[in-house]
Scaffold this active site. Structure first.
Site, PDB file in Angstrom:
ATOM      1  CB  ILE A  49      -0.938  -0.008   1.233  1.00  0.00           C
ATOM      2  CG1 ILE A  49      -1.914   1.169   1.207  1.00  0.00           C
ATOM      3  CG2 ILE A  49      -0.156  -0.049   2.531  1.00  0.00           C
ATOM      4  CD1 ILE A  49      -2.964   1.122   2.318  1.00  0.00           C
ATOM      5  CB  SER A  50       1.012   4.205  -2.198  1.00  0.00           C
ATOM      6  OG  SER A  50       1.159   3.517  -3.410  1.00  0.00           O
ATOM      7  CD  GLN A  51       5.770   8.444   1.423  1.00  0.00           C
ATOM      8  OE1 GLN A  51       6.240   8.109   0.343  1.00  0.00           O
ATOM      9  NE2 GLN A  51       6.297   9.387   2.160  1.00  0.00           N
TER      10      GLN A  51
END
Length: 217
Positions: A60-62
């Site tokens: 999951i992206s920052q």
């Protein structure tokens, strides 16, 4: 752990402090419970300034990157949006909060099914999700084109022409482009004559975009 407090701190320290100013994006990031979209073992880290594993060797992206990419789409609430790479479904949920309709395509079936459950639990029923897990699946969702905005959550070696074709006049495409180890976030806009204008944002690192006009397995 108080997730509401953690989420407010995430938005203030990681998103607003770094220059994201679109009020609708900020409100969406405050609203969507990010901890629901990570593996249970990482729930306590869900609001930290980092990407996290979600299984299937994906992440999951920052939070800042999610907010920045969403802001670059400049959504007003009436758009039909295409997302390439559903992943955890977190970015999808943010888009669904800000747009009229979201079409999201995912290559990995277990991730897509898990994301669908999370989206349904939040009653985000304006999302259509498709699994593109067959060999040679095209990138995008041609039969539903054109789209007012397209977001790609995987790094491509170049901007896929097939996605440009699916972008409506006046539309925005946000995509990481570069090598398989580092990319630059690009915003491509298409004017009413079909001409393209590109602007670069931050350096970033995403998993590779797999498929036609992406990286090969």
């Amino acid at each position: 752990m108080n997730y509401d407090i953690a989420r407010k701190k995430m938005v203030q320290d990681q998103i607003v402090a770094r220059g994201v100013s679109d009020r609708r994006v900020i409100d969406a990031m405050l609203k969507i419970p990010r901890h629901l979209f990570v593996q249970e073992a990482f729930a306590a880290q869900a609001y930290s300034d980092t990407s996290l594993p979600i299984g299937e060797k994906k992440t999951i992206s920052q939070p800042y990157i999610v907010a920045l990419m969403t802001e670059l789409l400049a959504l007003s609430g009436t758009e039909k949006v295409l997302e390439i790479g559903t992943g955890s479904g977190y970015q999808t949920a943010i888009l669904a909060t800000l747009a009229e309709r979201v079409y999201s395509a995912e290559r990995i079936r277990p991730l897509a099914l898990r994301a669908r459950k999370c989206l349904d639990s939040l009653r985000l029923f304006n999302v259509q999700l498709r699994i593109n897990d067959t060999e040679g699946s095209p990138i995008g969702w041609e039969e539903e084109a054109p789209f007012d905005a397209i977001i790609v959550t995987a790094g491509a070696p170049e901007v896929p022409s097939i996605l440009v074709e699916q972008l409506a006049p006046g539309g925005r495409l946000v995509i990481p482009v570069g090598s398989d180890s580092v990319q630059q976030l690009l915003r491509i806009t298409k004017n009413d004559q079909g001409e393209l204008e590109s602007s670069a944002s931050v350096d970033c690192r995403f998993v590779p975009l797999i498929g036609k006009q992406g990286w090969q397995n």
